[in-house]
Motif scaffolding. Structure first.
Motif, PDB file in Angstrom:
ATOM      1  N   LEU A  33     -14.473  -6.367   3.438  1.00 36.74           N
ATOM      2  CA  LEU A  33     -14.453  -4.908   3.525  1.00 36.74           C
ATOM      3  C   LEU A  33     -13.113  -4.347   3.046  1.00 36.74           C
ATOM      4  N   LEU A  34     -12.023  -5.002   3.419  1.00 41.37           N
ATOM      5  CA  LEU A  34     -10.699  -4.554   2.989  1.00 41.37           C
ATOM      6  C   LEU A  34     -10.529  -4.670   1.476  1.00 41.37           C
ATOM      7  N   TRP A  35     -11.039  -5.745   0.877  1.00 42.52           N
ATOM      8  CA  TRP A  35     -10.940  -5.887  -0.580  1.00 42.52           C
ATOM      9  C   TRP A  35     -11.787  -4.834  -1.288  1.00 42.52           C
ATOM     10  N   VAL A  36     -12.937  -4.499  -0.728  1.00 41.66           N
ATOM     11  CA  VAL A  36     -13.747  -3.415  -1.305  1.00 41.66           C
ATOM     12  C   VAL A  36     -12.984  -2.098  -1.215  1.00 41.66           C
ATOM     13  N   LEU A  37     -12.337  -1.857  -0.075  1.00 41.75           N
ATOM     14  CA  LEU A  37     -11.519  -0.657   0.090  1.00 41.75           C
ATOM     15  C   LEU A  37     -10.388  -0.629  -0.933  1.00 41.75           C
ATOM     16  N   VAL A  38      -9.755  -1.759  -1.170  1.00 41.99           N
ATOM     17  CA  VAL A  38      -8.689  -1.853  -2.169  1.00 41.99           C
ATOM     18  C   VAL A  38      -9.227  -1.468  -3.550  1.00 41.99           C
ATOM     19  N   CYS A  39     -10.387  -1.988  -3.899  1.00 45.12           N
ATOM     20  CA  CYS A  39     -10.972  -1.678  -5.215  1.00 45.12           C
ATOM     21  C   CYS A  39     -11.285  -0.188  -5.346  1.00 45.12           C
ATOM     22  N   TRP A  40     -11.875   0.391  -4.314  1.00 44.70           N
ATOM     23  CA  TRP A  40     -12.176   1.820  -4.351  1.00 44.70           C
ATOM     24  C   TRP A  40     -10.898   2.645  -4.434  1.00 44.70           C
ATOM     25  N   ILE A 107      -3.396   0.151   2.469  1.00 42.83           N
ATOM     26  CA  ILE A 107      -2.704   1.236   3.182  1.00 42.83           C
ATOM     27  C   ILE A 107      -2.005   2.197   2.217  1.00 42.83           C
ATOM     28  N   PRO A 108      -1.102   1.727   1.355  1.00 48.34           N
ATOM     29  CA  PRO A 108      -0.438   2.704   0.480  1.00 48.34           C
ATOM     30  C   PRO A 108      -1.383   3.348  -0.524  1.00 48.34           C
ATOM     31  N   TRP A 109      -2.378   2.612  -1.009  1.00 45.88           N
ATOM     32  CA  TRP A 109      -3.276   3.185  -2.005  1.00 45.88           C
ATOM     33  C   TRP A 109      -4.222   4.206  -1.392  1.00 45.88           C
ATOM     34  N   VAL A 110      -4.696   3.946  -0.189  1.00 44.43           N
ATOM     35  CA  VAL A 110      -5.547   4.943   0.482  1.00 44.43           C
ATOM     36  C   VAL A 110      -4.721   6.187   0.800  1.00 44.43           C
ATOM     37  N   LEU A 111      -3.492   5.998   1.257  1.00 43.14           N
ATOM     38  CA  LEU A 111      -2.626   7.152   1.512  1.00 43.14           C
ATOM     39  C   LEU A 111      -2.367   7.943   0.229  1.00 43.14           C
ATOM     40  N   ALA A 112      -2.162   7.261  -0.874  1.00 42.59           N
ATOM     41  CA  ALA A 112      -1.957   7.946  -2.154  1.00 42.59           C
ATOM     42  C   ALA A 112      -3.207   8.730  -2.550  1.00 42.59           C
ATOM     43  N   VAL A 113      -4.369   8.154  -2.341  1.00 40.68           N
ATOM     44  CA  VAL A 113      -5.625   8.838  -2.666  1.00 40.68           C
ATOM     45  C   VAL A 113      -5.779  10.088  -1.807  1.00 40.68           C
ATOM     46  N   VAL A 114      -5.521   9.948  -0.508  1.00 39.32           N
ATOM     47  CA  VAL A 114      -5.644  11.104   0.398  1.00 39.32           C
ATOM     48  C   VAL A 114      -4.648  12.192   0.003  1.00 39.32           C
ATOM     49  N   PHE A 115      -3.412  11.801  -0.269  1.00 38.60           N
ATOM     50  CA  PHE A 115      -2.394  12.768  -0.664  1.00 38.60           C
ATOM     51  C   PHE A 115      -2.775  13.461  -1.974  1.00 38.60           C
ATOM     52  N   ASN A 116      -3.193  12.674  -2.970  1.00 37.71           N
ATOM     53  CA  ASN A 116      -3.559  13.241  -4.265  1.00 37.71           C
ATOM     54  C   ASN A 116      -4.782  14.164  -4.136  1.00 37.71           C
ATOM     55  N   ALA A 117      -5.760  13.737  -3.360  1.00 36.31           N
ATOM     56  CA  ALA A 117      -6.964  14.563  -3.181  1.00 36.31           C
ATOM     57  C   ALA A 117      -6.610  15.888  -2.494  1.00 36.31           C
TER      58      ALA A 117
END
Length: 123
Positions: A33-40, A107-117
Motif C-alpha cells: 500500500l505504501l509503494w502504491v501511495l509513493v507511485c501516486w 511522507i514528503p511527496w504526499v505533503l508536496a502534493v497536498v501543498f501544491n494542490a
C-alpha cells in the motif's frame, strides 16, 4: 543457487519459484500500500508541478529550479526515479526495514502534493 549458469537445464519451476521468493521476500500488505501511495504521489507531484509552472508559479527548491530551467520536466522525473531507485536498493539491502523506504518517500511527496494542490486551488 547461482544466478547465472551455462546449463539450460539448471532451472525448473521450483528453482524459479525459490528464486522469486528470495528476491521478493515477504512484502506485507502495508508495504505494498505504501509503494502504491509513493507511485501516486510521484505522478501527482510531477503533474501538479508541471501545471503550476505552466500557470506562472515558480519551483521553490533552488536546485530543482535550475534543473527544470536547464532540462525541463525530465529533470523532475529523473530526480524522482533516482529517489525511487535509492529506496529500492535500501529495501533490498535491509529488508528488515522494509517500511522505511516507502515511508521516507511517501511522507514528503504526499505533503508536496497536498501543498501544491492547495496552492493551485487558491489561484
Amino acid at each position: 543457487m547461482p544466478l547465472f549458469t551455462t546449463d539450460p537445464t539448471a532451472f525448473d519451476s521450483s528453482t524459479i519459484d525459490e528464486y522469486l521468493g528470495a528476491v521478493s521476500g515477504s512484502v506485507s500488505d502495508l508495504e505494498l500500500l505504501l509503494w502504491v501511495l509513493v507511485c501516486w504521489a510521484l505522478v501527482l507531484d510531477i503533474v501538479l508541478t508541471a501545471y503550476g509552472l505552466s500557470v506562472g508559479l515558480v519551483e521553490r527548491n533552488p536546485l530543482m529550479r535550475q534543473a527544470l530551467d536547464a532540462f525541463g520536466l525530465s529533470a523532475l522525473a529523473l530526480a524522482k526515479a533516482a529517489a525511487v531507485a535509492v529506496a529500492l536498493v535500501f529495501r533490498a539491502l535491509w529488508p528488515e526495514y522494509a517500511l522505511v523506504a516507502p515511508i521516507g518517500l511517501a511522507i514528503p511527496w504526499v505533503l508536496a502534493v497536498v501543498f501544491n494542490a492547495a496552492l493551485l486551488a487558491s489561484l
